[in-house]
Design a protein around this motif. Structure first.
Motif, PDB file in Angstrom:
ATOM      1  N   ARG A  35       0.797  -1.218   0.000  1.00 41.41           N
ATOM      2  CA  ARG A  35       0.000   0.000   0.000  1.00 41.41           C
ATOM      3  C   ARG A  35       0.834   1.275   0.000  1.00 41.41           C
ATOM      4  NH1 ARG A  35      -5.357  -1.053   3.629  1.00 41.41           N
ATOM      5  NH2 ARG A  35      -6.269  -2.601   2.242  1.00 41.41           N
ATOM      6  N   VAL A  36       2.138   1.120  -0.189  1.00 39.36           N
ATOM      7  CA  VAL A  36       2.971   2.320  -0.320  1.00 39.36           C
ATOM      8  C   VAL A  36       2.836   2.822  -1.753  1.00 39.36           C
ATOM      9  CG1 VAL A  36       5.346   3.157  -0.370  1.00 39.36           C
ATOM     10  CG2 VAL A  36       4.575   1.697   1.499  1.00 39.36           C
ATOM     11  N   GLY A  37       2.522   4.099  -1.909  1.00 42.54           N
ATOM     12  CA  GLY A  37       2.269   4.635  -3.245  1.00 42.54           C
ATOM     13  C   GLY A  37       3.483   5.216  -3.922  1.00 42.54           C
ATOM     14  N   TYR A  38       4.347   5.877  -3.151  1.00 45.16           N
ATOM     15  CA  TYR A  38       5.461   6.569  -3.803  1.00 45.16           C
ATOM     16  C   TYR A  38       6.655   6.651  -2.864  1.00 45.16           C
ATOM     17  CZ  TYR A  38       8.021  10.010  -6.550  1.00 45.16           C
ATOM     18  OH  TYR A  38       8.981  10.643  -7.293  1.00 45.16           O
ATOM     19  N   LEU A  39       7.831   6.310  -3.405  1.00 45.96           N
ATOM     20  CA  LEU A  39       9.070   6.360  -2.634  1.00 45.96           C
ATOM     21  C   LEU A  39      10.171   6.950  -3.505  1.00 45.96           C
ATOM     22  CD1 LEU A  39       9.240   2.744  -1.131  1.00 45.96           C
ATOM     23  CD2 LEU A  39       8.730   4.844   0.142  1.00 45.96           C
ATOM     24  N   ALA A  40      10.865   7.927  -2.983  1.00 46.97           N
ATOM     25  CA  ALA A  40      11.988   8.479  -3.749  1.00 46.97           C
ATOM     26  C   ALA A  40      13.037   9.030  -2.807  1.00 46.97           C
ATOM     27  CB  ALA A  40      11.504   9.586  -4.681  1.00 46.97           C
ATOM     28  N   ARG A  41      14.271   9.046  -3.308  1.00 46.46           N
ATOM     29  CA  ARG A  41      15.348   9.678  -2.535  1.00 46.46           C
ATOM     30  C   ARG A  41      16.080  10.666  -3.429  1.00 46.46           C
ATOM     31  NH1 ARG A  41      18.325   5.527  -0.945  1.00 46.46           N
ATOM     32  NH2 ARG A  41      17.544   5.361   1.195  1.00 46.46           N
ATOM     33  N   GLY A  42      16.226  11.878  -2.941  1.00 45.72           N
ATOM     34  CA  GLY A  42      16.965  12.898  -3.677  1.00 45.72           C
ATOM     35  C   GLY A  42      18.036  13.485  -2.789  1.00 45.72           C
ATOM     36  N   THR A  43      18.651  14.539  -3.290  1.00 48.24           N
ATOM     37  CA  THR A  43      19.638  15.239  -2.467  1.00 48.24           C
ATOM     38  C   THR A  43      19.638  16.712  -2.852  1.00 48.24           C
ATOM     39  OG1 THR A  43      21.960  15.390  -1.812  1.00 48.24           O
ATOM     40  CG2 THR A  43      21.532  14.645  -4.063  1.00 48.24           C
ATOM     41  N   THR A  44      20.063  17.521  -1.907  1.00 51.80           N
ATOM     42  CA  THR A  44      20.176  18.949  -2.187  1.00 51.80           C
ATOM     43  C   THR A  44      21.614  19.307  -2.561  1.00 51.80           C
ATOM     44  OG1 THR A  44      20.573  19.347   0.150  1.00 51.80           O
ATOM     45  CG2 THR A  44      18.309  19.600  -0.613  1.00 51.80           C
ATOM     46  N   ALA A  45      22.416  18.286  -2.913  1.00 49.66           N
ATOM     47  CA  ALA A  45      23.855  18.520  -3.073  1.00 49.66           C
ATOM     48  C   ALA A  45      24.270  19.056  -4.442  1.00 49.66           C
ATOM     49  CB  ALA A  45      24.612  17.222  -2.769  1.00 49.66           C
ATOM     50  N   SER A  46      23.349  19.159  -5.387  1.00 43.99           N
ATOM     51  CA  SER A  46      23.702  19.799  -6.663  1.00 43.99           C
ATOM     52  C   SER A  46      22.448  20.407  -7.266  1.00 43.99           C
ATOM     53  CB  SER A  46      24.305  18.785  -7.645  1.00 43.99           C
ATOM     54  OG  SER A  46      23.278  17.975  -8.208  1.00 43.99           O
ATOM     55  N   ALA A  47      22.640  21.360  -8.179  1.00 42.13           N
ATOM     56  CA  ALA A  47      21.490  22.036  -8.804  1.00 42.13           C
ATOM     57  C   ALA A  47      20.635  21.031  -9.567  1.00 42.13           C
ATOM     58  CB  ALA A  47      21.972  23.142  -9.726  1.00 42.13           C
ATOM     59  N   ALA A  48      21.287  20.112 -10.273  1.00 42.20           N
ATOM     60  CA  ALA A  48      20.538  19.120 -11.059  1.00 42.20           C
ATOM     61  C   ALA A  48      19.694  18.244 -10.136  1.00 42.20           C
ATOM     62  CB  ALA A  48      21.509  18.256 -11.867  1.00 42.20           C
ATOM     63  N   GLU A  49      20.296  17.838  -9.011  1.00 42.87           N
ATOM     64  CA  GLU A  49      19.558  16.978  -8.077  1.00 42.87           C
ATOM     65  C   GLU A  49      18.423  17.749  -7.396  1.00 42.87           C
ATOM     66  OE1 GLU A  49      19.623  13.801  -7.657  1.00 42.87           O
ATOM     67  OE2 GLU A  49      21.296  13.442  -9.021  1.00 42.87           O
TER      68      GLU A  49
END
Lengths: 242, 354
Positions: free
Chosen positions: A164-178
């Protein structure tokens, strides 16, 4: 110089350390909410730790601090009453994956339509940089002075397995692209709750120059060279199959 | 029309009648019937039922609901209420109105799972229980009828003071059946302070969870509750020389003991605190001048209610030199046991505690 875009007005000056990623993450969340018309229709449950600094710089009573690790349960109670409101938690990795691991998995398993934002800086930041479940093997912290003997906990495989998990993501604030990608993840997580009525979680790998005892450029290098090996970036689950 | 109701199910139905919008619980003996009953009943009336992962989850879900101003309730036994303490202190700090039903086991640790239960949660319930200096409003019923009444009225009290209200019961009350007339359905109103998703700023709003910014206000609130919400009941008190003090089910045993003692010619009476916090000191102040001894009877191991009796005797000038005795036993005593204890007191065989 021409100002292309300003931070949403209700975000005041923050008191996070220089180089910390919290400020960017908070701004991104609010930009997304502003674009979706949710500024007057959201509630933020703030965890304990560096995340609790949030209450000092976002205005309004729809943000509130709760006990360490308990934000998902407070969020679920609130969502049961405010069914059309965007309910989100703002937690650190110690909050969501250690003292609140039960709450995180419990609400994810039940698929309560809430959104969990986790700032993973691989340590307990506010209390002075102690080891967390997310601390990398060998990493020096104030409670692992000889190097962390444990392995880092990556929550994504665990939560991915829950139907029942709908959405999972991992990002970073370590670069403009990310950062640009991260805004997309946040947007998807909001849509997951508001349109698909499912559980969503977005984690960011956040530089913590203060407790890592690194400069910001060193911190960014460490994220891309070391941390991402344990915490891969990207989308781990999406009900739309993105 | 009166119907025969089991205590636990009766309290659950009373909450439904009182307009509870969400019930959250976790199974634990001897209150599991509340969780089971609500799992069927709440969907029937179009409201929310949540079975939590733990009692920590329960109380935090309650906080989420309570912060919106909607009526909410959870229940457990002492062991589970222990886990709720961090949440309960937050309920106070944040002014979250909510209703907690505690169906006591007896004993420490995991407690005894026998259905009788005890009164061991008295001190924890009346002293706050979590960190910080706060109080819950605590009511101790001694019948299924009263348990229904207290749960039914608890929501308005919680909202009036923005304070958690605990209905403190015992295993045997939760498990036994008695005739009761269910009250009519009513509904609460969502208050102006309730969080609704907007960025409105409330005058008394505190985004932090410490409650410290409201300390002066909360002290005034505690003083007001202490002055306004004392409740007690007396029996055969007019000419009493020996006054038994007992809460909950123990008060029913003591009522029988008073009758027997009167038959023996002992002028016994009963003062039964109904509100445990605020403790009914006013009830002690109204005791007749004939009172020579106070005997606190309670179902726990070392004595807990006795502490409040001693404080009350200290606060009431006429009782300052009145000897106070403690009869604490971890199993519910019989009326005969109480009669024997009173006779032993009258024969100077028992040491006074204050």
């Amino acid at each position: 110089m021409r100002v292309i875009k300003q931070a949403p007005a209700y975000i005041g000056p923050h008191n996070y350390c220089a180089g910390c990623g919290h400020g960017i993450f908070v701004r991104l969340i609010h930009e997304v909410m502003e674009e979706k018309g949710l500024i007057e229709n959201n509630v933020c449950l703030i965890g304990s730790g560096c995340s609790s600094n949030l209450k000092g710089f976002i205005k309004g009573s729809n943000k509130t601090e709760v006990h360490h690790g308990r934000a998902p349960h407070v969020a679920l109670g609130m969502k049961k009453i405010l069914k059309d409101t965007f309910i989100w938690t703002y937690q650190g990795d110690g909050d969501a994956y250690s003292i609140g691991l039960g709450e995180t998995i419990g609400t994810a398993h039940a698929g309560h339509p809430i959104t969990v934002f986790v700032i993973n800086n691989t340590n307990y930041g506010m209390t002075g940089g102690q080891a967390a479940r997310t601390t990398l093997p060998g990493q020096i912290t104030t409670t692992t002075p000889y190097g962390n003997p444990n392995v880092a906990l990556d929550i994504m495989p665990m939560l991915s397995s829950l139907d029942r998990v709908g959405y999972l993501a991992r990002g970073t604030t370590a670069s403009a692209a990310e950062i640009a990608k991260l805004k997309g993840y946040i947007s998807n997580a909001v849509d997951c709750q508001m349109n698909e009525h499912k559980y969503s979680l977005v984690e960011i790998l956040c530089p913590c120059p203060t407790n890592w005892h690194k400069t910001l450029p060193e911190s960014i290098d460490w994220i891309f060279d070391d941390a991402v090996k344990h915490f891969p970036l990207g989308v781990f689950k999406s009900v739309k199959g993105e | 029309m009166k119907e025969l109701w089991k205590g636990n199910e009766a309290m659950a139905e009373a909450a439904v009648r009182a307009g509870v919008q969400l019930y959250v619980g976790y199974p634990i003996t001897p209150q599991s019937e509340i969780v089971e009953y609500m799992s069927a009943r709440m969907p029937e009336v179009g409201r929310e039922f949540v079975q939590s992962e733990s009692e920590i989850g329960s109380i935090n879900t309650v906080i989420g609901v309570g912060l919106t101003g909607a009526r909410c309730m959870t229940s457990s036994t002492g062991v589970g209420i222990s886990l709720m303490q961090e949440g309960l202190t937050s309920c106070f700090a944040r002014g979250v109105p909510c209703v907690i039903v505690d169906v006591n086991r007896s004993g420490c640790g995991m407690g005894s799972r026998d259905f009788g239960g005890g009164q061991d949660d008295y001190l924890r319930s009346t002293r706050g229980g979590g960190n910080g200096d706060y109080r819950l409003l605590v009511y101790i019923p001694n019948s299924v009828k009263e348990a229904v009444e207290f749960v039914y009225n608890a929501f308005e009290l919680a909202e009036k003071y923005r304070n958690p209200v605990m209905v403190l019961t015992e295993g045997r009350l939760g498990q036994m059946m008695e005739p009761v007339e269910m009250p009519p359905f009513k509904e609460g109103e969502i208050p102006a302070w309730g969080i609704d998703g907007t960025t409105k700023i409330m005058e008394d709003y505190d985004s932090s969870d410490s409650g410290v910014v409201n300390d002066a206000k909360y002290r005034a609130k505690l003083e007001l509750m202490e002055a306004s919400e004392q409740r007690w009941e007396t029996f055969c008190i007019e000419d009493a020389e020996v006054v038994l003090v007992a809460v909950g089910m123990t008060s029913r045993v003591c009522r029988g003991a008073v009758k027997r003692l009167r038959e023996q010619g002992v002028k016994a009476g009963l003062l039964r605190p109904i509100s445990a916090w605020p403790f009914p000191v006013n009830g002690f102040a109204e005791l007749p001048a004939s009172v020579k001894k106070l005997i606190c009877v309670e179902v726990d191991n070392y004595g807990q209610v006795i502490e409040d009796v001693l404080i009350a005797a200290k606060k009431v000038e006429a009782l300052r030199t009145t000897p106070v005795y403690s009869y604490a036993h971890h199993r519910l005593m019989t009326s005969n046991d109480v009669v024997k204890f009173v006779n032993a007191v009258n024969n100077n065989e028992v040491q006074e505690v204050g």
